[in-house]
Design an enzyme around this catalytic site. Sequence first.
Site, PDB file in Angstrom:
ATOM      1  N   HIS A 275      75.431  60.929 -37.126  1.00  0.00           N
ATOM      2  CA  HIS A 275      74.405  61.194 -37.978  1.00  0.00           C
ATOM      3  C   HIS A 275      74.827  62.039 -39.050  1.00  0.00           C
ATOM      4  CE1 HIS A 275      70.566  60.209 -39.896  1.00  0.00           C
ATOM      5  NE2 HIS A 275      70.241  61.764 -39.898  1.00  0.00           N
TER       6      HIS A 275
ATOM      7  N   HIS B  89      73.914  61.398 -47.967  1.00  0.00           N
ATOM      8  CA  HIS B  89      73.028  60.780 -47.246  1.00  0.00           C
ATOM      9  C   HIS B  89      71.977  59.653 -47.792  1.00  0.00           C
ATOM     10  CE1 HIS B  89      70.324  60.000 -44.025  1.00  0.00           C
ATOM     11  NE2 HIS B  89      69.803  61.171 -43.677  1.00  0.00           N
TER      12      HIS B  89
ATOM     13  N   CYS C  87      65.446  57.950 -41.779  1.00  0.00           N
ATOM     14  CA  CYS C  87      66.796  57.793 -41.927  1.00  0.00           C
ATOM     15  C   CYS C  87      67.358  56.990 -40.783  1.00  0.00           C
ATOM     16  CB  CYS C  87      67.278  59.157 -41.720  1.00  0.00           C
ATOM     17  SG  CYS C  87      66.581  60.466 -42.951  1.00  0.00           S
TER      18      CYS C  87
END
Length: 414
Positions: free
Chosen positions: A304, A341, A165
């Site tokens: 994040h 995400h 990620c």
Amino acid sequence: MSQNKRVVITGMGALSPIGNDVKTTWENALKGVNGIDKITRIDTEPYSVHLAGELKNFNIEDHIDKKEARRMDRFTQYAIVAAREAVKDAQLDINDNTADRIGVWIGSGIGGMETFEIAHKQLMDKGPRRVSPFFVPMLIPDMATGQVSIDLGAKGPNGATVTACATGTNSIGEAFKIVQRGDADAMITGGTEAPITHMAIAGFSASRALSTNDDIETACRPFQEGRDGFVMGEGAGILVIESLESAQARGANIYAEIVGYGTTGDAYHITAPAPEGEGGSRAMQAAMDDAGIEPKDVQYLNAHGTSTPVGDLNEVKAIKNTFGEAAKHLKVSSTKSMTGHLLGATGGIEAIFSALSIKDSKVAPTIHAVTPDPECDLDIVPNEAQDLDITYAMSNSLGFGGHNAVLVFKKFEA
């Protein structure tokens, strides 16, 4: 040793669950549009997860010849579309005289997962002779970079970063350093991902990383009580970054300057963040050190903020540990509340949000902020965009494997 070059952003391209270009994506982010909905790409009946951030009204054949598109996984298709937009936006002329000084550095966290699924079924059902000769080139994560460089003719530094990620942010950071040290005049860089597939959803579900909430208004709620995991998204975020010298020589429009990059490893666990967000904190400090600034200088942080119980809390702790008293005055939003995400692509999209926040003096919100977690007590810009004069903005990306990557952006001044 030559002096480091200044590096600026001159072009942007985006495909996201809230828009098929940068303009639409940014406008919808400022409006607080929710891009999360029921998954339509696959039948989710057997799964406990039914929501994702899918692209809307997107047809690849509007952009790439059908025959060529069939020889690419969707993550590569997305990268090409976003890269073309970014290069067009930058008005970057890639020709025989410039190609060697223009590179490509685009990452993907998982690469061609859909391609793998299709090929595996062909192998099991019909035998090895029925597996496509394009299987490997469609599968490998570096092929987004490879195909973009072929499509655009860019022959400079060429590579791909894979850090889960954190991929998009690490990719931009590495490209930033390439330009800063003078190894290229410009880089086409960012992240891309197409993870809404049977195997990806099954795998992330098995690791208990995904939200099993079926309410599109509360499934992705970063920093809120009751959050239970992230919601997957798809798309690509690509930048054109170049030396200030190059940008000024051709009269390019400049969105913002990249001034800092920090990257660290937790060395702790394959999926869980280090206690107290220690690794993320060191990455933020490294990025600020690289930029030559202090915590009080930063006005906005694109977090994040994936909406996982442990991840959000640890990131808040990391921010507090890094910023100290300055954390009380910092605007911190999670745009994943709108996009979901995007895994390896998320750093690219969020770099775009960070740069546009600086240029437009506006901060996109954290939507679905109705039940604040008292332990996540930062100013998360709840539910509505805010006006904010920004000199420095920061973007965090934290990935499985303990990868932490942070970029610092600055308002451009000649």
